[in-house]
Motif scaffolding. Structure first.
Motif, PDB file in Angstrom:
ATOM      1  N   VAL A   4      41.012  41.859  31.768  1.00 42.34           N
ATOM      2  CA  VAL A   4      40.257  41.079  31.945  1.00 42.34           C
ATOM      3  C   VAL A   4      40.024  40.430  30.600  1.00 42.34           C
ATOM      4  CG1 VAL A   4      38.057  39.992  32.708  1.00 42.34           C
ATOM      5  CG2 VAL A   4      39.034  41.778  33.925  1.00 42.34           C
ATOM      6  N   VAL A  33      37.519  45.011  29.153  1.00 40.16           N
ATOM      7  CA  VAL A  33      37.248  44.704  30.502  1.00 40.16           C
ATOM      8  C   VAL A  33      38.305  44.886  31.227  1.00 40.16           C
ATOM      9  CG1 VAL A  33      35.844  43.438  32.121  1.00 40.16           C
ATOM     10  CG2 VAL A  33      34.940  43.487  29.776  1.00 40.16           C
ATOM     11  N   LYS A  35      39.702  45.645  35.571  1.00 42.10           N
ATOM     12  CA  LYS A  35      39.427  45.679  36.943  1.00 42.10           C
ATOM     13  C   LYS A  35      39.591  47.260  37.506  1.00 42.10           C
ATOM     14  CE  LYS A  35      38.716  41.448  38.450  1.00 42.10           C
ATOM     15  NZ  LYS A  35      37.419  41.006  38.925  1.00 42.10           N
ATOM     16  N   ASN A  36      38.449  47.508  38.186  1.00 39.56           N
ATOM     17  CA  ASN A  36      38.764  48.758  38.574  1.00 39.56           C
ATOM     18  C   ASN A  36      39.430  49.131  40.022  1.00 39.56           C
ATOM     19  OD1 ASN A  36      37.975  51.437  39.626  1.00 39.56           O
ATOM     20  ND2 ASN A  36      36.082  51.539  39.366  1.00 39.56           N
ATOM     21  N   ALA A 152      29.642  41.745  31.442  1.00 34.79           N
ATOM     22  CA  ALA A 152      30.378  42.853  31.878  1.00 34.79           C
ATOM     23  C   ALA A 152      29.639  44.350  32.053  1.00 34.79           C
ATOM     24  CB  ALA A 152      31.872  43.171  31.418  1.00 34.79           C
ATOM     25  N   PRO A 153      29.954  45.125  32.808  1.00 34.90           N
ATOM     26  CA  PRO A 153      31.079  45.204  33.714  1.00 34.90           C
ATOM     27  C   PRO A 153      30.337  44.461  35.212  1.00 34.90           C
ATOM     28  CG  PRO A 153      29.998  47.378  33.814  1.00 34.90           C
ATOM     29  CD  PRO A 153      29.421  46.519  32.767  1.00 34.90           C
ATOM     30  N   GLU A 157      34.546  46.197  37.813  1.00 32.49           N
ATOM     31  CA  GLU A 157      35.058  46.323  36.617  1.00 32.49           C
ATOM     32  C   GLU A 157      34.668  47.698  35.875  1.00 32.49           C
ATOM     33  OE1 GLU A 157      35.493  41.576  35.289  1.00 32.49           O
ATOM     34  OE2 GLU A 157      33.600  42.561  34.752  1.00 32.49           O
TER      35      GLU A 157
END
Length: 184
Positions: A4, A33, A35-36, A152-153, A157
């Motif tokens: 990100v 950061v 994405k999970n 974030a997160p 994230e």
């Protein structure tokens, strides 16, 4: 890796309350950061995150060392997982594969890379532990650097952080292995 954004932050310590330092201590942290991919669900096999961890070790290690502008002496790593993830997602990023490329970035690294992980939402802070990169028992280099990203997160994230320092705590005097005692 679904990256990100990256953020770096630096701290310069010019002295303490009682004494000025002849050489300032510089600490730098670089965070990404991402994405999970496992947010919101349980997945047994987390190996997909191992390669991402390796990529981040190289990317963040290089970014932190470039900002340090001197030879790194200490290092550490950390991660903050958004609330739709789990701590094991941080472990999968930090432990199996992030270390080797980080060691390349810092030009060595015989000692364990200390780590921290936690869950949280946007703005969560984490203290990234720091230890000497080549000798674990150099007490003067037992330190930490606080890191956060205001937005974030998100729940889906993960924030992954690498921190480096060009020295130990200012005016350290609690004993332990000295830099001059480190053996190759």
């Amino acid at each position: 890796m679904d990256l990100v954004r990256i953020r770096t932050t630096a701290d310069l310590v010019y002295g303490t309350r009682f004494r000025q330092l002849s050489d300032p201590l510089r600490k730098v942290a670089a965070g990404a950061v991402i994405k999970n991919p496992f947010a919101g669900r349980y997945v047994e096999d987390l190996s997909e995150l191992y390669e991402t961890g390796a990529e981040l070790g190289a990317l963040l290690g290089r970014a932190a060392v470039a900002q340090l502008k001197s030879e790194p002496q200490s290092y550490g790593k950390a991660a903050i997982v958004g609330m739709d993830g789990e701590l094991e997602h941080a472990a999968a990023l930090l432990h199996p594969a992030l270390g080797a490329p980080l060691r390349v970035a810092v030009g060595g690294g015989k000692a364990i890379i200390p780590s921290a992980k936690k869950m949280g939402g946007p703005g969560t802070t984490i203290d990234v532990p720091l230890h000497h990169k080549d000798a674990m028992y150099v007490r003067s280099h037992f330190d930490a650097m606080t890191f956060n990203i205001d937005d974030a997160p998100a729940p889906d994230e993960i924030v992954v952080i690498v921190a480096v320092s060009d020295g130990g705590r200012p005016q350290a005097r609690v004993g332990g292995l000295q830099l001059s005692d480190i053996k190759d």
